[in-house]
Scaffold this active site. Structure first.
Site, mmCIF file in Angstrom:
data_model
loop_
_atom_site.group_PDB
_atom_site.id
_atom_site.type_symbol
_atom_site.label_atom_id
_atom_site.label_comp_id
_atom_site.label_asym_id
_atom_site.label_seq_id
_atom_site.Cartn_x
_atom_site.Cartn_y
_atom_site.Cartn_z
ATOM 1 C CE LYS A 80 -3.234 -0.980 -0.751
ATOM 2 N NZ LYS A 80 -3.445 -1.641 -2.085
ATOM 3 N N GLY A 82 2.527 2.275 -2.942
ATOM 4 C CA GLY A 82 2.757 2.750 -4.307
ATOM 5 C C GLY A 82 3.305 1.677 -5.234
ATOM 6 C CB THR A 83 3.137 -2.045 -5.063
ATOM 7 O OG1 THR A 83 3.217 -1.953 -3.655
ATOM 8 C CG2 THR A 83 3.940 -3.210 -5.582
ATOM 9 C CD1 TRP A 85 2.479 5.782 -10.643
ATOM 10 C CD2 TRP A 85 2.796 6.736 -8.631
ATOM 11 N NE1 TRP A 85 2.725 7.118 -10.855
ATOM 12 C CE2 TRP A 85 2.922 7.716 -9.631
ATOM 13 C CE3 TRP A 85 2.951 7.108 -7.294
ATOM 14 C CZ2 TRP A 85 3.201 9.053 -9.321
ATOM 15 C CZ3 TRP A 85 3.221 8.425 -6.983
ATOM 16 C CH2 TRP A 85 3.341 9.382 -7.992
ATOM 17 C CG HIS A 144 4.552 -6.668 -0.888
ATOM 18 N ND1 HIS A 144 4.703 -5.396 -1.380
ATOM 19 C CD2 HIS A 144 3.289 -7.049 -1.228
ATOM 20 C CE1 HIS A 144 3.593 -5.037 -2.001
ATOM 21 N NE2 HIS A 144 2.720 -6.023 -1.928
ATOM 22 C CB SER A 175 -3.515 3.020 1.576
ATOM 23 O OG SER A 175 -3.622 2.477 0.295
ATOM 24 C CE1 TYR A 229 1.413 6.742 -3.955
ATOM 25 C CE2 TYR A 229 1.079 8.716 -2.623
ATOM 26 C CZ TYR A 229 0.624 7.825 -3.568
ATOM 27 O OH TYR A 229 -0.620 7.988 -4.133
ATOM 28 N NE ARG A 298 -7.824 4.807 -0.014
ATOM 29 C CZ ARG A 298 -7.897 5.917 0.713
ATOM 30 N NH1 ARG A 298 -9.066 6.438 1.009
ATOM 31 N NH2 ARG A 298 -6.802 6.505 1.168
ATOM 32 C CE LYS A 299 -10.416 10.233 -0.309
ATOM 33 N NZ LYS A 299 -10.512 11.043 0.926
HETATM 34 P P1 A3P Z 1 -4.553 5.304 -1.446
HETATM 35 O O1 A3P Z 1 -5.290 4.121 -0.892
HETATM 36 O O2 A3P Z 1 -4.013 6.207 -0.381
HETATM 37 O O3 A3P Z 1 -5.306 6.030 -2.476
HETATM 38 P P2 A3P Z 1 -0.109 -0.300 -3.646
HETATM 39 O O4 A3P Z 1 -0.040 -0.160 -5.107
HETATM 40 O O5 A3P Z 1 1.224 -0.515 -3.006
HETATM 41 O O6 A3P Z 1 -1.132 -1.286 -3.238
HETATM 42 O O7 A3P Z 1 -0.546 1.109 -3.082
HETATM 43 C C1 A3P Z 1 -1.840 1.586 -3.295
HETATM 44 C C2 A3P Z 1 -1.859 3.075 -3.097
HETATM 45 O O8 A3P Z 1 -1.234 3.720 -4.223
HETATM 46 C C3 A3P Z 1 -3.278 3.575 -3.053
HETATM 47 O O9 A3P Z 1 -3.247 4.713 -2.192
HETATM 48 C C4 A3P Z 1 -3.527 3.967 -4.499
HETATM 49 O O10 A3P Z 1 -4.577 4.861 -4.697
HETATM 50 C C5 A3P Z 1 -2.176 4.581 -4.864
HETATM 51 N N1 A3P Z 1 -1.934 4.573 -6.293
HETATM 52 C C6 A3P Z 1 -2.211 3.583 -7.184
HETATM 53 N N2 A3P Z 1 -1.850 3.966 -8.423
HETATM 54 C C7 A3P Z 1 -1.350 5.210 -8.326
HETATM 55 C C8 A3P Z 1 -0.834 6.137 -9.276
HETATM 56 N N3 A3P Z 1 -0.787 5.851 -10.569
HETATM 57 N N4 A3P Z 1 -0.403 7.342 -8.820
HETATM 58 C C9 A3P Z 1 -0.457 7.643 -7.506
HETATM 59 N N5 A3P Z 1 -0.951 6.804 -6.554
HETATM 60 C C10 A3P Z 1 -1.387 5.603 -6.962
#
Ligand code: A3P
Length: 331
Positions: A80, A82-83, A85, A144, A175, A229, A298-299
């Protein structure tokens, strides 16, 4: 001409690969002897980290059996943080010759980032190592797994590179809570929060996870890149250049003139990814649980914790992390 990587993992034909040895047969006896905790997923404490039980044998198989290639790039993260991304950005950067980022048929416009880059926990649990081996170089892979539990061939030799992303724990816990609620609608925020505080959160303690990669990035900066992130969000283009350079694919002047970096930033931006049809529908099929694609978007902001975490809770969490990070030069 032989294909060059990275190619989207999902595009590789599943065809006739034979299944690798079942990690449960190999490591199941060891896993059942480990301290166990019922959290959101059942956790097993192995060498200081709470591994999700369904993946524990697979993580051990990854640790013992994975053979990196010198040009592999291992994308690592605390969950959670930024994986998704990072996977999208790294794929877009590394594959930009074969797949120009502005192209309408770019794989990231039809595949979720998790379908492009294999997740080691799942690959080894599902015995799909032959498919992993079939990928053309350079490969991008993801895990992870804490740094101290990575295959020794990754941390001491092999020559491959590691990119890590972490995040403010307060935003991570929010998150994580929302993500896990897709699996367990009744989950309480305070239980999620407490598991981060006491370190029993999956892959926790989070501070040790971060510190492992941080120290590695300090001692082996040519091999381990440590990203946050928040920094990525603040100046994505600058970090995409840094990532490309680290992975051995710096942008040329000609690419800069063509705004390739901006195209990659746009392709992988939260708004673009979230609104792609592929990410609004379907699910990533993992052994642990199938996860709806939209649950990964999500956000995508910094500071959403303020809507969930009281000032007192924030102070408690900050104090723990400040204490654990003291002297590490990390905050
Ligand atoms: P939020 O829940 O705070 O919105 P992971 O990919 O490690 O599971 O992390 C998920 C988090 O990264 C979520 O945060 C998600 O919205 C955010 N995320 C996913 N894709 C993204 C992107 N392209 N740019 C920025 N944040 C992103």
């Amino acid at each position: 001409m032989a294909a060059t990587g990275p190619v989207p993992f999902k595009d590789v034909d599943d065809g006739t690969f034979s299944a690798a040895r079942d990690p449960k047969e190999e490591f199941g006896d060891l896993v059942v002897t480990l301290p166990r905790k019922e959290q959101f997923l059942v956790g097993r404490l192995y060498k200081g980290f709470w591994l999700p039980e369904p993946y524990a044998p697979g993580i051990l198989a990854f640790q013992r059996r994975f053979t990196p290639r010198p040009d592999d790039v291992v994308l690592t993260s605390y969950p959670k943080c930024g994986t998704t991304w990072l996977k999208a950005l790294a794929f877009a950067v590394m594959a930009r010759n074969a797949y120009p980022p502005a192209a309408a048929d770019h794989p990231l416009r039809r595949l979720n980032p998790h379908a492009c880059i294999p997740f080691m926990e799942d690959i080894f649990t599902e015995r799909r190592e032959a498919k992993l081996e079939s990928l053309p170089s350079p490969r991008l892979i993801n895990t992870h797994t804490p740094y101290s539990l990575l295959p020794e061939t990754v941390t001491t030799g092999g020559g491959c590179k590691v990119v890590y992303i972490c995040r403010d724990p307060k935003d991570m816990v929010v998150s994580l809570y929302h993500f896990l609620r897709h699996l367990q609608p009744g989950l309480s925020f305070s239980d999620t929060f407490d598991s981060v505080l006491d370190g029993t959160v999956p892959y926790g303690p989070m501070w040790d996870h971060i510190l492992g990669y941080w120290h590695a990035s300090v001692t082996r900066p040519d091999r381990v890149l440590f990203l946050k992130y928040e920094d990525l969000l603040q100046n994505t283009g600058e970090h995409v250049r840094k990532l490309a350079e680290f992975m051995g694919r710096p942008f040329s002047a000609a690419e800069e003139a063509l705004y390739t970096v901006a195209s990659i930033v746009e392709l992988c931006s939260f708004d673009n990814m979230k609104n792609l049809e592929v990410n609004k529908t379907g699910a990533t099929e993992w052994k642990c649980k199938n996860m709806a694609h939209d649950s990964f978007f999500r956000k995508g902001v910094v500071g959403d914790w303020m809507n969930h975490v009281s000032p007192e809770m924030a102070t408690r969490l900050d104090e723990i992390f400040h204490d654990k990070f003291r002297g590490a030069g990390l905050i």
